[in-house]
Design an enzyme around this catalytic site. Structure first.
Site, PDB file in Angstrom:
ATOM      1  N   ASN A   1       0.794  -1.273  -0.059  1.00  0.00           N
ATOM      2  CA  ASN A   1       0.007  -0.041  -0.086  1.00  0.00           C
ATOM      3  C   ASN A   1       0.987   1.159   0.031  1.00  0.00           C
ATOM      4  O   ASN A   1       2.092   1.116  -0.181  1.00  0.00           O
ATOM      5  CB  ASN A   1      -1.014  -0.008   1.228  1.00  0.00           C
ATOM      6  CG  ASN A   1      -0.208  -0.191   2.488  1.00  0.00           C
ATOM      7  OD1 ASN A   1       0.538   0.471   2.811  1.00  0.00           O
ATOM      8  ND2 ASN A   1      -0.475  -1.238   3.243  1.00  0.00           N
TER       9      ASN A   1
ATOM     10  N   PHE B   1      -4.649   3.436  14.690  1.00  0.00           N
ATOM     11  CA  PHE B   1      -4.981   4.272  13.668  1.00  0.00           C
ATOM     12  C   PHE B   1      -6.001   3.934  12.818  1.00  0.00           C
ATOM     13  O   PHE B   1      -6.253   2.793  12.556  1.00  0.00           O
ATOM     14  CB  PHE B   1      -3.668   4.527  12.832  1.00  0.00           C
ATOM     15  CG  PHE B   1      -2.663   5.608  13.254  1.00  0.00           C
ATOM     16  CD1 PHE B   1      -1.990   5.318  14.590  1.00  0.00           C
ATOM     17  CD2 PHE B   1      -2.264   6.681  12.486  1.00  0.00           C
ATOM     18  CE1 PHE B   1      -1.068   6.241  14.850  1.00  0.00           C
ATOM     19  CE2 PHE B   1      -1.553   7.650  12.988  1.00  0.00           C
ATOM     20  CZ  PHE B   1      -0.919   7.497  14.338  1.00  0.00           C
TER      21      PHE B   1
ATOM     22  N   LYS C   1       8.681 -17.438 -10.090  1.00  0.00           N
ATOM     23  CA  LYS C   1       7.702 -16.487 -10.757  1.00  0.00           C
ATOM     24  C   LYS C   1       6.820 -16.846 -11.623  1.00  0.00           C
ATOM     25  O   LYS C   1       6.866 -17.782 -12.439  1.00  0.00           O
ATOM     26  CB  LYS C   1       9.048 -15.598 -11.855  1.00  0.00           C
ATOM     27  CG  LYS C   1       8.394 -14.546 -12.223  1.00  0.00           C
ATOM     28  CD  LYS C   1       9.615 -13.589 -13.017  1.00  0.00           C
ATOM     29  CE  LYS C   1       8.832 -12.426 -13.685  1.00  0.00           C
ATOM     30  NZ  LYS C   1       9.045 -12.576 -15.481  1.00  0.00           N
TER      31      LYS C   1
ATOM     32  N   ASP D   1      -4.904  -6.281   4.880  1.00  0.00           N
ATOM     33  CA  ASP D   1      -6.026  -6.946   5.395  1.00  0.00           C
ATOM     34  C   ASP D   1      -6.290  -8.338   4.874  1.00  0.00           C
ATOM     35  O   ASP D   1      -6.757  -9.285   5.452  1.00  0.00           O
ATOM     36  CB  ASP D   1      -7.505  -6.482   5.386  1.00  0.00           C
ATOM     37  CG  ASP D   1      -7.511  -4.897   6.105  1.00  0.00           C
ATOM     38  OD1 ASP D   1      -6.955  -5.168   7.402  1.00  0.00           O
ATOM     39  OD2 ASP D   1      -7.989  -4.008   5.484  1.00  0.00           O
TER      40      ASP D   1
ATOM     41  N   LYS E   1     -11.649  -2.968  19.119  1.00  0.00           N
ATOM     42  CA  LYS E   1     -10.120  -3.486  19.322  1.00  0.00           C
ATOM     43  C   LYS E   1      -9.596  -3.170  20.719  1.00  0.00           C
ATOM     44  O   LYS E   1      -8.503  -3.168  20.842  1.00  0.00           O
ATOM     45  CB  LYS E   1      -9.223  -2.837  17.847  1.00  0.00           C
ATOM     46  CG  LYS E   1      -9.695  -3.261  16.531  1.00  0.00           C
ATOM     47  CD  LYS E   1      -8.765  -2.761  15.690  1.00  0.00           C
ATOM     48  CE  LYS E   1      -9.329  -3.122  14.187  1.00  0.00           C
ATOM     49  NZ  LYS E   1      -8.273  -2.887  13.062  1.00  0.00           N
TER      50      LYS E   1
ATOM     51  N   LYS F   1     -13.558   1.360  15.782  1.00  0.00           N
ATOM     52  CA  LYS F   1     -12.530   0.509  15.777  1.00  0.00           C
ATOM     53  C   LYS F   1     -11.932   0.417  17.414  1.00  0.00           C
ATOM     54  O   LYS F   1     -11.386  -0.330  17.874  1.00  0.00           O
ATOM     55  CB  LYS F   1     -11.184   1.207  14.789  1.00  0.00           C
ATOM     56  CG  LYS F   1     -11.165   0.736  13.757  1.00  0.00           C
ATOM     57  CD  LYS F   1     -10.572   1.218  12.566  1.00  0.00           C
ATOM     58  CE  LYS F   1     -11.266   1.115  11.292  1.00  0.00           C
ATOM     59  NZ  LYS F   1     -10.504   1.730  10.045  1.00  0.00           N
TER      60      LYS F   1
HETATM   61  N1  CTP Z   1      -4.501  -3.239  11.895  1.00  0.00           N
HETATM   62  C1  CTP Z   1      -3.872  -4.262  12.162  1.00  0.00           C
HETATM   63  N2  CTP Z   1      -3.888  -5.533  11.452  1.00  0.00           N
HETATM   64  C2  CTP Z   1      -4.621  -5.847  10.435  1.00  0.00           C
HETATM   65  C3  CTP Z   1      -5.137  -4.639   9.877  1.00  0.00           C
HETATM   66  C4  CTP Z   1      -5.112  -3.521  10.401  1.00  0.00           C
HETATM   67  O1  CTP Z   1      -3.186  -4.274  13.278  1.00  0.00           O
HETATM   68  N3  CTP Z   1      -4.344  -6.856   9.585  1.00  0.00           N
HETATM   69  C5  CTP Z   1      -4.315  -1.853  12.431  1.00  0.00           C
HETATM   70  C6  CTP Z   1      -3.597  -0.927  11.847  1.00  0.00           C
HETATM   71  O2  CTP Z   1      -2.207  -0.839  12.150  1.00  0.00           O
HETATM   72  C7  CTP Z   1      -4.175   0.400  12.178  1.00  0.00           C
HETATM   73  C8  CTP Z   1      -5.651  -0.091  12.559  1.00  0.00           C
HETATM   74  O3  CTP Z   1      -5.609  -1.606  12.730  1.00  0.00           O
HETATM   75  O4  CTP Z   1      -3.972   0.937  13.731  1.00  0.00           O
HETATM   76  C9  CTP Z   1      -6.798   0.115  11.736  1.00  0.00           C
HETATM   77  O5  CTP Z   1      -6.460   0.039  10.562  1.00  0.00           O
HETATM   78  P1  CTP Z   1      -7.460  -0.053   9.303  1.00  0.00           P
HETATM   79  O6  CTP Z   1      -6.865  -0.498   7.941  1.00  0.00           O
HETATM   80  O7  CTP Z   1      -7.940   1.497   8.982  1.00  0.00           O
HETATM   81  O8  CTP Z   1      -8.732  -0.733   9.876  1.00  0.00           O
HETATM   82  P2  CTP Z   1      -9.492  -2.094   9.587  1.00  0.00           P
HETATM   83  O9  CTP Z   1      -9.764  -2.721  11.134  1.00  0.00           O
HETATM   84  O10 CTP Z   1      -8.687  -2.876   8.573  1.00  0.00           O
HETATM   85  O11 CTP Z   1     -10.821  -1.640   9.170  1.00  0.00           O
HETATM   86  P3  CTP Z   1     -11.758  -1.395   8.069  1.00  0.00           P
HETATM   87  O12 CTP Z   1     -11.203  -2.304   6.743  1.00  0.00           O
HETATM   88  O13 CTP Z   1     -13.039  -1.822   8.179  1.00  0.00           O
HETATM   89  O14 CTP Z   1     -11.399  -0.081   7.856  1.00  0.00           O
END
Ligand code: CTP
Length: 406
Positions: free
Chosen positions: A209, A322, A288, A278, A340, A336
């Protein structure tokens, strides 16, 4: 307040050099050990003897005037300084520091120093607003320099405008505030995650990302400057991590999970600024991938949510997540925070200019159990980091009973 602190006071050649004497006296009265370095031009405005008398230490003006054969003066001074204050800082001194010049005792010592630098500029208003000076100041700020802004008033050149050196009291207050801040997380162990994770598809391709790691790095650096012992778990980032922190490099969400959970029990504060994938590929090809047909369908599976895992296992840790959102920031951030078990969630609307991935600035809102705690205007990621850590420090200092659900 400053007892035992070693401060280098750099005085450069502007008419405000005389205020350097009052500043020196205030720092000494507050208990600091002050070593004064003057540029040659500064000595045209005020004598080294004045500063020697006030600081009760020899004044340095020449790199090659080595008085103690057992040390190299500029390195010795730099190594032992807790803070360097340049007051007044002329346009030339600022340009030299920005450009990395080392042609006199002050500039050489500045390059050899690893401690923070506080700069109090003083010059004519047009010089202060010149694009070259503005960009030098921005460059120094991006490297972590701190500033005491000049005041507005009668300038020696006749203008009534911005450019006048801040009053010695104000600079001395900024010095004391910095030392107070530098102790505010002393003894705390802080874990920060930064950057984006990389989920391999094959040996040469991966999903990632836009995260640059800048926000997490700024937090790690600020925590270190506030006296914490910092561990930084970093994924893919575009810049080198800050010095003085323990860095653990990882690639995937799974590796980040392992690295973070291995350290978790010992931590007091955990700040999850990383952009964690995610989803990851169900199958990672050992070779490859060859192109084959018009379409390729990748099968992905969920990664473990690290923050949620930490929230569930929380014992004493102060946990900060975050949230990068593009709509309904408050609602998603609060969701969140509760889901969490975070103590704070730092949310930004990444669709706003000046916020989110890659840039040097951010616009964040901090949420706690009680709702919005603070909405910060656009500011550098460094400033966001300091403000966030101050908030955390304040909350940790609250008496146990008044803390919100942890
Ligand atoms: N985070 C994490 N592990 C993951 C995904 C996210 O620890 N596998 C943490 C990120 O480091 C951040 C927080 O979760 O502190 C929020 O990340 P974000 O991508 O905004 O949230 P998601 O929980 O993935 O929610 P959504 O996809 O519903 O927005």
């Amino acid at each position: 307040m400053l007892t035992g602190k070693s401060i280098i006071l750099g005085i450069t050649g502007g008419i405000a050099a005389y205020k350097g004497a009052a500043l020196c006296s205030k720092l000494v009265q507050a208990g600091a050990k002050v070593h004064v370095i003057m540029t040659e031009s500064a000595t045209k405005f005020i004598t080294p003897l004045t500063l020697q008398t006030l600081s009760r230490n020899p004044v340095y003006t020449d790199t090659f005037d080595e008085r103690d054969p057992s040390v190299v003066s500029h390195i010795h001074l730099a190594d032992h300084a807790d803070l360097i204050v340049i007051a007044p800082a002329t346009a030339n001194a600022i340009a030299k520091l920005a450009g990395g010049h080392a042609d006199d005792m002050l500039s050489t010592t500045l390059l050899a120093a690893t401690c923070p630098v506080l700069i109090a500029p003083a010059m004519n208003v047009h010089m202060y607003e010149h694009p070259a000076v503005v960009s030098n100041l921005e460059l120094l700020a991006s490297r972590g320099a701190m500033f005491v802004e000049p005041g507005t008033g009668q300038l020696a050149c006749g203008y009534v405008a911005k450019g006048r050196l801040a009053e010695p009291e104000e600079i001395a207050d900024a010095v004391e505030a910095w030392f107070a801040r530098s102790r505010s997380l002393a003894g705390k162990r802080v874990l920060v995650t930064a950057g984006g994770t990389m989920e391999r598809l094959d040996p040469v391709r991966y999903l990632t990302n836009d995260s640059s790691g800048k926000m997490g790095f700024a937090i790690a650096e600020a925590a270190k400057l506030m006296g914490a012992e910092v561990t930084l778990v970093a994924g893919r980032t575009i810049a080198p991590p800050p010095a003085g922190v323990h860095v653990v490099r990882v690639e995937s969400a799974e590796q980040m999970l392992e690295a973070v959970t291995a350290e978790y029990d010992d931590m007091d504060i955990v700040i999850k600024a990383a952009a964690v994938a995610d989803y990851r590929a169900v199958n990672i090809s050992g070779q490859k991938l060859k192109k084959n047909g018009e379409r390729l369908v990748l099968e992905l599976e969920r990664t473990t949510d690290i923050l949620e895992t930490l929230g569930r296992r929380k014992t004493h840790q102060f946990l900060v997540g975050f949230a990068a959102e593009t709509e309904q920031v408050a609602r998603y951030a609060m969701d969140k925070l509760r889901r969490k078990h975070c103590d704070l969630v730092v949310a930004n609307d990444v669709s706003m200019e000046g916020a989110g991935f890659n840039g040097d600035t951010n616009i964040v809102q901090v949420f706690g159990e009680e709702g919005l705690v603070e909405a910060l205007p656009i500011m550098s990621k460094r400033e966001v980091a300091s403000r966030l850590l101050e908030l955390i420090g304040d909350r940790l200092a609250r008496p146990e009973g008044s803390k919100h659900d942890r």
